[in-house]
Design a protein around this motif. Sequence first.
Motif, short mmCIF file in Angstrom:
data_model
loop_
_atom_site.label_atom_id
_atom_site.label_comp_id
_atom_site.label_asym_id
_atom_site.label_seq_id
_atom_site.Cartn_x
_atom_site.Cartn_y
_atom_site.Cartn_z
N THR A 117 0.98 -1.07 -0.01
CA THR A 117 -0.10 0.07 0.16
C THR A 117 0.75 1.29 0.03
OG1 THR A 117 -1.71 -1.06 1.41
CG2 THR A 117 -1.86 1.53 0.99
N LEU A 118 0.48 2.09 -1.08
CA LEU A 118 1.15 3.47 -0.89
C LEU A 118 0.81 4.24 0.11
CD1 LEU A 118 1.15 3.97 -4.82
CD2 LEU A 118 3.01 3.09 -3.45
N ASP A 119 1.59 5.31 0.63
CA ASP A 119 1.44 6.01 1.75
C ASP A 119 -0.09 6.84 1.58
OD1 ASP A 119 3.65 5.19 3.42
OD2 ASP A 119 4.75 6.83 2.53
N ASP A 157 -11.31 12.30 -4.10
CA ASP A 157 -10.30 13.59 -3.71
C ASP A 157 -8.78 13.03 -3.78
OD1 ASP A 157 -12.41 14.83 -2.90
OD2 ASP A 157 -12.36 14.61 -0.70
N ILE A 158 -8.50 11.91 -3.37
CA ILE A 158 -7.06 11.46 -3.38
C ILE A 158 -6.50 11.23 -4.91
CG2 ILE A 158 -5.47 9.60 -2.66
CD1 ILE A 158 -6.95 9.31 -0.11
N TYR A 159 -7.41 10.72 -5.74
CA TYR A 159 -6.70 10.18 -6.84
C TYR A 159 -6.91 11.31 -8.14
CZ TYR A 159 -6.34 5.42 -5.28
OH TYR A 159 -5.71 4.25 -4.61
N SER A 160 -7.71 12.24 -7.68
CA SER A 160 -7.87 13.50 -8.52
C SER A 160 -6.74 14.59 -8.11
CB SER A 160 -9.15 14.06 -8.54
OG SER A 160 -9.72 14.58 -7.17
N ASN A 161 -6.17 14.26 -7.05
CA ASN A 161 -5.19 15.26 -6.57
C ASN A 161 -3.78 14.64 -6.45
OD1 ASN A 161 -7.33 17.58 -6.68
ND2 ASN A 161 -7.92 16.72 -4.90
N SER A 180 2.97 14.57 -8.88
CA SER A 180 3.72 13.70 -10.10
C SER A 180 4.35 12.24 -9.54
CB SER A 180 4.62 14.62 -10.90
OG SER A 180 4.00 15.80 -11.22
N TRP A 181 4.76 12.45 -8.31
CA TRP A 181 5.64 11.28 -7.79
C TRP A 181 4.43 10.46 -7.45
CZ3 TRP A 181 9.29 8.47 -7.88
CH2 TRP A 181 9.56 7.53 -6.91
N GLN A 182 3.49 10.79 -7.14
CA GLN A 182 2.15 9.65 -6.68
C GLN A 182 1.77 9.11 -7.78
OE1 GLN A 182 -0.46 12.31 -4.72
NE2 GLN A 182 0.27 11.67 -2.55
N ARG A 183 1.75 9.47 -9.06
CA ARG A 183 1.47 8.98 -10.30
C ARG A 183 2.47 7.91 -10.57
NH1 ARG A 183 -2.85 11.95 -12.91
NH2 ARG A 183 -3.32 13.92 -11.86
N VAL A 184 3.68 8.50 -10.61
CA VAL A 184 4.85 7.50 -10.74
C VAL A 184 4.91 6.52 -9.93
CG1 VAL A 184 7.29 7.23 -10.73
CG2 VAL A 184 6.41 9.09 -11.65
N GLN A 185 4.46 6.36 -8.71
CA GLN A 185 4.21 5.28 -7.92
C GLN A 185 3.18 4.29 -8.23
OE1 GLN A 185 4.03 7.73 -4.18
NE2 GLN A 185 5.84 6.53 -3.31
N ILE A 186 2.24 4.94 -8.84
CA ILE A 186 1.14 4.04 -9.10
C ILE A 186 1.52 3.15 -10.49
CG2 ILE A 186 -1.29 3.99 -10.24
CD1 ILE A 186 -1.64 4.56 -7.48
N ALA A 187 2.23 4.05 -11.22
CA ALA A 187 2.52 3.51 -12.63
C ALA A 187 3.68 2.24 -12.27
CB ALA A 187 3.03 4.42 -13.52
#
Length: 91
Positions: free
Chosen positions: A3-5, A47-51, A54-61
């Motif tokens: 799980t990501l933070d 709220d979390i996924y729409s905001n 850039s680093w969080q998007r990289v973590q998801i990818a």
Amino acid sequence: MATLDFEKPILELEHKINDLRQMGSKRVTLEPEIKRLESKLEKLKNDIYSNMTSWQRVQIARHPKRPFTLDYIRMMTDEFLELSGQAFFRR
């Protein structure tokens, strides 16, 4: 599961909803509270996924549990035969 933070509040709320479902019985209905928490969960996810940063998007990818191409192929078909023939063709 990894799980990501920034996803931890979502996971905690999902656990709480599952706990309430397991605690519910025929005599005591917890459905109104479960519905309220599910609504809160949807808002929290939105709220979390729409905001995301850039680093969080990289973590998801790069998430290790993210599906790969072969995962999708296995879901779509029973058999998969990789075709490659260009190594045999020479001019």
